[in-house]
Design an enzyme around this catalytic site. Sequence first.
Site, PDB file in Angstrom:
ATOM      1  N   ASP A 273      -2.991   6.561  -3.095  1.00  0.00           N
ATOM      2  CA  ASP A 273      -1.857   5.831  -2.553  1.00  0.00           C
ATOM      3  C   ASP A 273      -1.257   4.715  -3.303  1.00  0.00           C
ATOM      4  O   ASP A 273      -1.502   4.606  -4.602  1.00  0.00           O
ATOM      5  CB  ASP A 273      -2.385   5.236  -1.077  1.00  0.00           C
ATOM      6  CG  ASP A 273      -3.001   3.964  -1.331  1.00  0.00           C
ATOM      7  OD1 ASP A 273      -3.504   3.975  -2.403  1.00  0.00           O
ATOM      8  OD2 ASP A 273      -3.136   3.169  -0.366  1.00  0.00           O
TER       9      ASP A 273
ATOM     10  N   LYS B 131     -11.596  -0.671  -0.610  1.00  0.00           N
ATOM     11  CA  LYS B 131     -11.733   0.891  -0.682  1.00  0.00           C
ATOM     12  C   LYS B 131     -11.284   1.143  -2.000  1.00  0.00           C
ATOM     13  O   LYS B 131     -10.467   0.625  -2.704  1.00  0.00           O
ATOM     14  CB  LYS B 131     -10.892   1.513   0.441  1.00  0.00           C
ATOM     15  CG  LYS B 131      -9.590   1.296   0.738  1.00  0.00           C
ATOM     16  CD  LYS B 131      -9.122   1.916   1.965  1.00  0.00           C
ATOM     17  CE  LYS B 131      -7.648   1.647   2.331  1.00  0.00           C
ATOM     18  NZ  LYS B 131      -7.405   0.495   3.032  1.00  0.00           N
TER      19      LYS B 131
ATOM     20  N   SER C 192       0.885  -1.091   0.045  1.00  0.00           N
ATOM     21  CA  SER C 192      -0.229   0.010  -0.011  1.00  0.00           C
ATOM     22  C   SER C 192       0.739   1.120  -0.003  1.00  0.00           C
ATOM     23  O   SER C 192       1.623   1.341  -0.723  1.00  0.00           O
ATOM     24  CB  SER C 192      -0.939  -0.043   1.205  1.00  0.00           C
ATOM     25  OG  SER C 192      -1.808   1.107   1.197  1.00  0.00           O
ATOM     26  N   HIS C 193       0.740   1.982   1.183  1.00  0.00           N
ATOM     27  CA  HIS C 193       1.436   3.353   1.041  1.00  0.00           C
ATOM     28  C   HIS C 193       2.744   3.329   1.896  1.00  0.00           C
ATOM     29  O   HIS C 193       3.480   4.165   1.693  1.00  0.00           O
ATOM     30  CB  HIS C 193       0.329   4.212   2.015  1.00  0.00           C
ATOM     31  CG  HIS C 193       0.286   3.892   3.345  1.00  0.00           C
ATOM     32  ND1 HIS C 193      -0.568   2.626   3.245  1.00  0.00           N
ATOM     33  CD2 HIS C 193       0.805   3.782   4.592  1.00  0.00           C
ATOM     34  CE1 HIS C 193      -0.602   2.172   4.632  1.00  0.00           C
ATOM     35  NE2 HIS C 193       0.116   3.246   5.338  1.00  0.00           N
TER      36      HIS C 193
ATOM     37  N   ASP D 192      -1.444   1.442  -3.754  1.00  0.00           N
ATOM     38  CA  ASP D 192      -2.055   0.451  -4.605  1.00  0.00           C
ATOM     39  C   ASP D 192      -3.661   1.142  -4.994  1.00  0.00           C
ATOM     40  O   ASP D 192      -4.305   0.296  -5.237  1.00  0.00           O
ATOM     41  CB  ASP D 192      -2.384  -0.767  -3.616  1.00  0.00           C
ATOM     42  CG  ASP D 192      -2.946  -0.371  -2.397  1.00  0.00           C
ATOM     43  OD1 ASP D 192      -2.929   0.719  -1.675  1.00  0.00           O
ATOM     44  OD2 ASP D 192      -3.576  -1.261  -1.887  1.00  0.00           O
TER      45      ASP D 192
ATOM     46  N   ASP E 145      -6.048   2.260  -3.509  1.00  0.00           N
ATOM     47  CA  ASP E 145      -7.219   2.155  -2.723  1.00  0.00           C
ATOM     48  C   ASP E 145      -7.598   3.452  -1.666  1.00  0.00           C
ATOM     49  O   ASP E 145      -8.791   3.568  -1.342  1.00  0.00           O
ATOM     50  CB  ASP E 145      -7.382   1.064  -1.929  1.00  0.00           C
ATOM     51  CG  ASP E 145      -6.287   0.733  -0.944  1.00  0.00           C
ATOM     52  OD1 ASP E 145      -5.324   1.380  -0.842  1.00  0.00           O
ATOM     53  OD2 ASP E 145      -6.210  -0.426  -0.350  1.00  0.00           O
ATOM     54  N   ARG E 146      -6.819   4.295  -1.617  1.00  0.00           N
ATOM     55  CA  ARG E 146      -6.960   5.460  -0.578  1.00  0.00           C
ATOM     56  C   ARG E 146      -7.157   6.731  -1.698  1.00  0.00           C
ATOM     57  O   ARG E 146      -6.706   6.757  -2.683  1.00  0.00           O
ATOM     58  CB  ARG E 146      -5.878   5.695   0.131  1.00  0.00           C
ATOM     59  CG  ARG E 146      -5.423   4.606   1.272  1.00  0.00           C
ATOM     60  CD  ARG E 146      -4.053   5.066   2.271  1.00  0.00           C
ATOM     61  NE  ARG E 146      -4.017   4.044   3.215  1.00  0.00           N
ATOM     62  CZ  ARG E 146      -3.491   4.123   4.076  1.00  0.00           C
ATOM     63  NH1 ARG E 146      -3.219   5.180   4.735  1.00  0.00           N
ATOM     64  NH2 ARG E 146      -3.615   2.995   5.246  1.00  0.00           N
TER      65      ARG E 146
HETATM   66  C1  VG1 Z   1      -4.019   1.199   8.315  1.00  0.00           C
HETATM   67  C2  VG1 Z   1      -5.185   2.083   8.589  1.00  0.00           C
HETATM   68  C3  VG1 Z   1      -6.326   1.142   8.138  1.00  0.00           C
HETATM   69  C4  VG1 Z   1      -6.170   0.671   6.853  1.00  0.00           C
HETATM   70  C5  VG1 Z   1      -4.937  -0.144   6.693  1.00  0.00           C
HETATM   71  C6  VG1 Z   1      -4.803  -0.726   5.183  1.00  0.00           C
HETATM   72  O1  VG1 Z   1      -3.909   0.105   9.008  1.00  0.00           O
HETATM   73  O2  VG1 Z   1      -5.206   2.699   9.625  1.00  0.00           O
HETATM   74  O3  VG1 Z   1      -7.496   2.099   8.228  1.00  0.00           O
HETATM   75  O4  VG1 Z   1      -7.387  -0.268   6.651  1.00  0.00           O
HETATM   76  O5  VG1 Z   1      -3.816   0.755   7.017  1.00  0.00           O
HETATM   77  O6  VG1 Z   1      -4.834   0.414   4.321  1.00  0.00           O
HETATM   78  P1  VG1 Z   1      -3.204   0.141  10.616  1.00  0.00           P
HETATM   79  O7  VG1 Z   1      -3.371  -1.226  11.318  1.00  0.00           O
HETATM   80  O8  VG1 Z   1      -1.750   0.466  10.449  1.00  0.00           O
HETATM   81  O9  VG1 Z   1      -3.638   1.294  11.388  1.00  0.00           O
HETATM   82  V1  VG1 Z   1      -3.892   0.120   2.903  1.00  0.00           V
HETATM   83  O10 VG1 Z   1      -4.208   1.371   1.950  1.00  0.00           O
HETATM   84  O11 VG1 Z   1      -3.018  -0.920   3.028  1.00  0.00           O
HETATM   85  O12 VG1 Z   1      -4.563  -0.891   1.925  1.00  0.00           O
HETATM   86 CO    CO Z   2      -3.598   1.214   0.015  1.00  0.00          CO
END
Ligand code: VG1
Ligand code: CO
Length: 543
Positions: free
Chosen positions: A277, A376, A113-114, A279, A281-282
């Site tokens: 972000d 998302k 992800s990010h 991937d 999804d944000r």
């Molecule tokens: C974080 C965010 C959560 C989100 C997750 C995956 O998790 O707080 O809301 O669903 O990342 O997002 P954590 O456990 O670090 O708070 V992403 O864009 O990976 O797919």
């Molecule tokens: Co993401």
Amino acid sequence: MAVREIATKAYLDQKSGTAGLRKKVAVFQQPHYLENFLQSVFDCAPELKGQTLVLGGDGRHHNRAAIQTAIAIAAGNGIQRVIVGQGGLLSTPAASHLIRLRKAAGGLILTASHNPAGPDGDFGIKFNIGNGGQASESLTDRIYEQSKVLSRYRIFEGSYVDIDRRGLQTIGDMEIEIVDCVDDYAALMQEMFDFDRIREWLRKGHSIRFDAMHAVTGPYAQRIFVEMLGAPLNSIVNASPLEDFGGGHPDPNLIYAKPLVDLLFGDRAPDFGAASDGDGDRNMILGRGIFISPGDSLAMLAAHLNKLPGYKDGIAGIARSMPTCRAADKVAKAMAVPMYETPTGWKFFCNLLETGRITICGEESFGTGSSHVREKDGLWAVLAWLNVLAVTGLSVKEIAEAHWKHYGRHYYARHDYDELSAATATQVMQHLAGLGTELPGQKFGDWTVTQADEFSYQDPLDGSIAANQGLRIVFGDDARIILRLSGTGTKGATLRLYLERYEQHESSLAWKTNEALAPLVNIADKIIKLGEITGRKAPSVIT
Ligand code: VG1
Ligand code: CO
């Protein structure tokens, strides 16, 4: 060349977090590490055998090599067909859609992800099931247990697939179909939204700026905003996906997307700004001179959703993760539809979406989405906003101000404390958990604690219980302080402190967020003693 069974030694650290398995690239590059994890997935998901699997990633370093490995392990485990995004690319929501569209039995999304990318950055894998959503906690727990006792994996040795060439290829009995990563997703967006209205809105001189942050959304934004909606080329920046995301941190927030924020608050601001972000999804939503917090974005979209073609029948219900501000609750109440509060992580929304209980859901971490997929969806949120702007003729600021006037305003921030030692983070959590029973009834400033507990959630469909999902201190409707441990980091422990304050009076709707939250920050400090226990003077990041 044939399928071979290879002896391997189990790794003991393949435990998935909030969204899949995430580790440093170097960890994933250890001998057999990726093969082991994938074999554990196939062992625990026998329904994949003889079926279709979707495969793609966010394009980060190690993506292309990992795609080849995943194809070879899939062939070794009797998968009938693998659908791969060309170049190994698929955004997370596009992969979710493809799984559903092509009736695949599951999908592997290679992404952290990010989290930063590159040889010293992070890599990750999400395993999604046949409904397009991420595997449940009980399934990822089983995969983890399997990975700890694994002694062999099955692989088709010596295979190589040209992932840049669209069309069909085969290895052994398995077919590999390389598809354009944007086509099906763009078609879905066209079904959900009124592209003609948005095109017209742009043609009338409205301007947008989308920052793809050198991550996966570049090709999607190029196709949808420029080619389909006619936005000028310079509406999109950082549009080419790079293996190291250009050295940046593709987390669309006020800190990591600062150039975009500066543009929207500057003299030559476009009407609308957004970023996504790693991937895809944000999303972050900005208007000229205004930032829309994710919790507000969820509430505002929910309030306007029935104006958009894909949602003409209105909404069945709304869900938000527990730490997300309660702005959407006000909308649900006004609309007389159910509101659900779930643990952090999109997988908890999936059963609610699957059973039609909700239409829209979101998280404070810049995540918004709807029943159209089971992840998302950053570009979905951007298009939904554009469609709302086009239909209402209002500016982002006008929409926000009207919303706050009607429902009141939730001031909101998240303070992250990164790279703490696990022991220190646990100490902070334990200190607060220990206070639980004595807090209710206590007064701090103008507010009285009405509830202090640890959040746990029971899934209404399968009855599974997720415990230890964060500590919360609730001051009625007025404010909340929440503390939880992150489940996505790869270095030390991260504590997240979430602050929410609700104001209704007209004179209190235009405060600066940090000023509005200052008293709450003081109260949090007094109760939680984060600074004292961790020795940190300030959070690592405030979003
Ligand atoms: C974080 C965010 C959560 C989100 C997750 C995956 O998790 O707080 O809301 O669903 O990342 O997002 P954590 O456990 O670090 O708070 V992403 O864009 O990976 O797919
Ligand atoms: Co993401």
